[in-house]
Scaffold this motif. Structure first.
Motif, PDB file in Angstrom:
ATOM      1  N   GLU A   1       0.826  -1.212   0.000  1.00  0.00           N
ATOM      2  CA  GLU A   1       0.000   0.000   0.000  1.00  0.00           C
ATOM      3  C   GLU A   1       0.858   1.258   0.000  1.00  0.00           C
ATOM      4  N   LEU A   2       1.909   1.244   0.792  1.00  0.00           N
ATOM      5  CA  LEU A   2       2.808   2.399   0.850  1.00  0.00           C
ATOM      6  C   LEU A   2       3.505   2.617  -0.487  1.00  0.00           C
ATOM      7  N   HIS A   3       3.876   1.528  -1.145  1.00  0.00           N
ATOM      8  CA  HIS A   3       4.500   1.645  -2.463  1.00  0.00           C
ATOM      9  C   HIS A   3       3.512   2.211  -3.478  1.00  0.00           C
ATOM     10  N   ARG A   4       2.282   1.737  -3.430  1.00  0.00           N
ATOM     11  CA  ARG A   4       1.255   2.244  -4.341  1.00  0.00           C
ATOM     12  C   ARG A   4       1.010   3.735  -4.100  1.00  0.00           C
ATOM     13  N   GLU A   5       0.923   4.122  -2.836  1.00  0.00           N
ATOM     14  CA  GLU A   5       0.700   5.527  -2.504  1.00  0.00           C
ATOM     15  C   GLU A   5       1.860   6.404  -2.988  1.00  0.00           C
TER      16      GLU A   5
ATOM     17  N   TYR B   1       6.497 -13.769   0.495  1.00  0.00           N
ATOM     18  CA  TYR B   1       7.450 -13.370  -0.543  1.00  0.00           C
ATOM     19  C   TYR B   1       6.739 -13.194  -1.889  1.00  0.00           C
ATOM     20  N   LEU B   2       5.919 -14.157  -2.259  1.00  0.00           N
ATOM     21  CA  LEU B   2       5.215 -14.077  -3.541  1.00  0.00           C
ATOM     22  C   LEU B   2       4.249 -12.902  -3.563  1.00  0.00           C
ATOM     23  N   ARG B   3       3.619 -12.608  -2.421  1.00  0.00           N
ATOM     24  CA  ARG B   3       2.715 -11.467  -2.362  1.00  0.00           C
ATOM     25  C   ARG B   3       3.473 -10.163  -2.528  1.00  0.00           C
ATOM     26  N   MET B   4       4.670 -10.071  -1.967  1.00  0.00           N
ATOM     27  CA  MET B   4       5.468  -8.856  -2.105  1.00  0.00           C
ATOM     28  C   MET B   4       5.749  -8.546  -3.574  1.00  0.00           C
ATOM     29  N   LEU B   5       5.916  -9.584  -4.389  1.00  0.00           N
ATOM     30  CA  LEU B   5       6.271  -9.398  -5.793  1.00  0.00           C
ATOM     31  C   LEU B   5       5.061  -9.350  -6.722  1.00  0.00           C
ATOM     32  N   ALA B   6       3.861  -9.473  -6.178  1.00  0.00           N
ATOM     33  CA  ALA B   6       2.661  -9.520  -7.014  1.00  0.00           C
ATOM     34  C   ALA B   6       2.449  -8.199  -7.746  1.00  0.00           C
ATOM     35  N   SER B   7       1.776  -8.280  -8.882  1.00  0.00           N
ATOM     36  CA  SER B   7       1.484  -7.083  -9.675  1.00  0.00           C
ATOM     37  C   SER B   7       0.388  -6.259  -9.021  1.00  0.00           C
ATOM     38  N   PHE B   8       0.221  -5.033  -9.498  1.00  0.00           N
ATOM     39  CA  PHE B   8      -0.808  -4.112  -9.019  1.00  0.00           C
ATOM     40  C   PHE B   8      -1.829  -3.881 -10.123  1.00  0.00           C
ATOM     41  N   ALA B   9      -3.082  -3.779  -9.749  1.00  0.00           N
ATOM     42  CA  ALA B   9      -4.146  -3.618 -10.744  1.00  0.00           C
ATOM     43  C   ALA B   9      -4.198  -2.220 -11.327  1.00  0.00           C
ATOM     44  N   ASP B  10      -3.604  -1.231 -10.642  1.00  0.00           N
ATOM     45  CA  ASP B  10      -3.730   0.164 -11.075  1.00  0.00           C
ATOM     46  C   ASP B  10      -2.544   0.666 -11.885  1.00  0.00           C
TER      47      ASP B  10
ATOM     48  N   ILE C   1      16.661  -7.559  -0.948  1.00  0.00           N
ATOM     49  CA  ILE C   1      16.613  -6.225  -1.532  1.00  0.00           C
ATOM     50  C   ILE C   1      15.668  -6.310  -2.721  1.00  0.00           C
ATOM     51  N   PHE C   2      14.574  -5.576  -2.641  1.00  0.00           N
ATOM     52  CA  PHE C   2      13.616  -5.498  -3.744  1.00  0.00           C
ATOM     53  C   PHE C   2      13.778  -4.149  -4.439  1.00  0.00           C
ATOM     54  N   VAL C   3      13.596  -4.126  -5.750  1.00  0.00           N
ATOM     55  CA  VAL C   3      13.643  -2.878  -6.516  1.00  0.00           C
ATOM     56  C   VAL C   3      12.380  -2.765  -7.352  1.00  0.00           C
ATOM     57  N   SER C   4      11.904  -1.549  -7.547  1.00  0.00           N
ATOM     58  CA  SER C   4      10.757  -1.360  -8.440  1.00  0.00           C
ATOM     59  C   SER C   4      11.162  -1.740  -9.857  1.00  0.00           C
ATOM     60  N   ALA C   5      10.176  -2.145 -10.649  1.00  0.00           N
ATOM     61  CA  ALA C   5      10.459  -2.716 -11.969  1.00  0.00           C
ATOM     62  C   ALA C   5      11.207  -1.744 -12.882  1.00  0.00           C
ATOM     63  N   ASP C   6      11.059  -0.441 -12.661  1.00  0.00           N
ATOM     64  CA  ASP C   6      11.771   0.523 -13.493  1.00  0.00           C
ATOM     65  C   ASP C   6      13.265   0.559 -13.201  1.00  0.00           C
TER      66      ASP C   6
END
Length: 284
Positions: A157-161, A203-212, A252-257
């Motif tokens: 949620e914080l990442h989406r915001e 872990y899998l939920r952390m990497l899941a895609s976002f609908a928006d 360490i996770f990175v945004s897809a960009d």
């Protein structure tokens, strides 16, 4: 090349059970020069495991890292003996300018079956050479899978915001007051001790895609080492409680960009004090 290290230092624990921050700094110096450091389990007012004084590590780390801006997030803050405070949390140190910080308390729903404690995520927007970069360090619950999963949801949620703030337009106070529109970057790094195994539900939920359309997180280890198992980050040494079965809890996770900019991810297996090992991300 931007270099980021994340490490759960466990209160600078030594093999003998005391606390030694100089050893932590020496280990970091051996491992790699770094632009950004994310540390978890920084303490103040809590005794070391052998009962000795561990000191105010928030202050002591800042003094040992001149040239870095230190930002702290305290997740446990309780009354200690003789009116002192006992604090436990995380820190981010940056050689890059720190534009803005957020201290996020993570959900802590009751779970009467296990011990647990408050958890949090510390976020800093840095002025990196390629533009603003959002760095968050998190430390999730160990004993409660339920709490850990809802904490993962909150991080998403914080990442989406933050993504919405970064890509959208918002008015700000041109006079520079608290309503000023300080950047909150879209490119993001999320690092820390997540207390979850590779390919677990969390872990899998952390990497899941976002609908928006928010760009999802990617696992930097898998980007740097496609098809290889994660290097273990816990229980590598004989004196560690989990030494019989080394495993991975730190990521360490990175945004897809940022995925195309990941050049290297390494784990330092040398330190024998903390149960956890430091991880390094090199980003072009």
């Amino acid at each position: 090349m931007l270099k980021l290290i994340t490490w759960n230092i466990q209160g600078a624990r030594t093999q003998a059970g005391g606390a030694n921050l100089d050893r932590i700094i020496a280990c970091l110096d051996r491992f790699s020069d770094f632009d950004v450091l994310c540390v978890q389990e920084v303490t103040s007012g809590f005794p070391a495991r052998d009962g000795s004084d561990a000191g105010d590590q928030f202050l002591a780390l800042s003094r040992r890292l001149p040239g870095y801006t230190g930002v702290e997030g305290v997740w446990t803050d309780t009354l200690g003996p003789a009116g002192t405070r006992r604090r436990l949390g995380s820190m981010i140190f940056s050689r890059l300018p720190v534009l803005q910080c957020f201290r996020h308390s993570l959900p802590w729903p009751p779970d009467p079956e296990v011990m647990s404690m408050p958890r949090g995520a510390l976020e800093a927007t840095l002025q990196a050479p390629g533009g603003p970069l959002r760095v968050t360090t998190a430390h999730l619950e160990y004993f409660s899978e339920h709490q850990r999963m809802v904490q993962v949801e909150r991080l998403r949620e914080l990442h989406r915001e933050a993504w919405a703030h970064a890509v959208g337009e918002r008015p700000g106070d041109p006079g520079g007051g608290p309503f000023a529109a300080v950047p909150r970057a879209a490119p993001a790094i999320l690092a820390g001790d997540f207390n979850m195994l590779p390919h677990s539900d969390e872990y899998l939920r952390m990497l899941a895609s976002f609908a928006d359309g928010t760009l999802p997180y990617r696992d930097a280890w898998q980007l740097a080492h496609p098809g290889r198992h994660h290097a273990p980050t816990v229980g590598l040494h004989a004196d560690a409680p989990n030494a019989s079965l080394p495993f991975t809890f730190d990521y360490i996770f990175v945004s897809a960009d940022l995925a195309g900019r990941v050049r290297q991810v390494r784990v330092d297996g040398s330190e024998e004090g903390s149960d956890h090992q430091a991880m390094l991300l090199e980003l072009a």
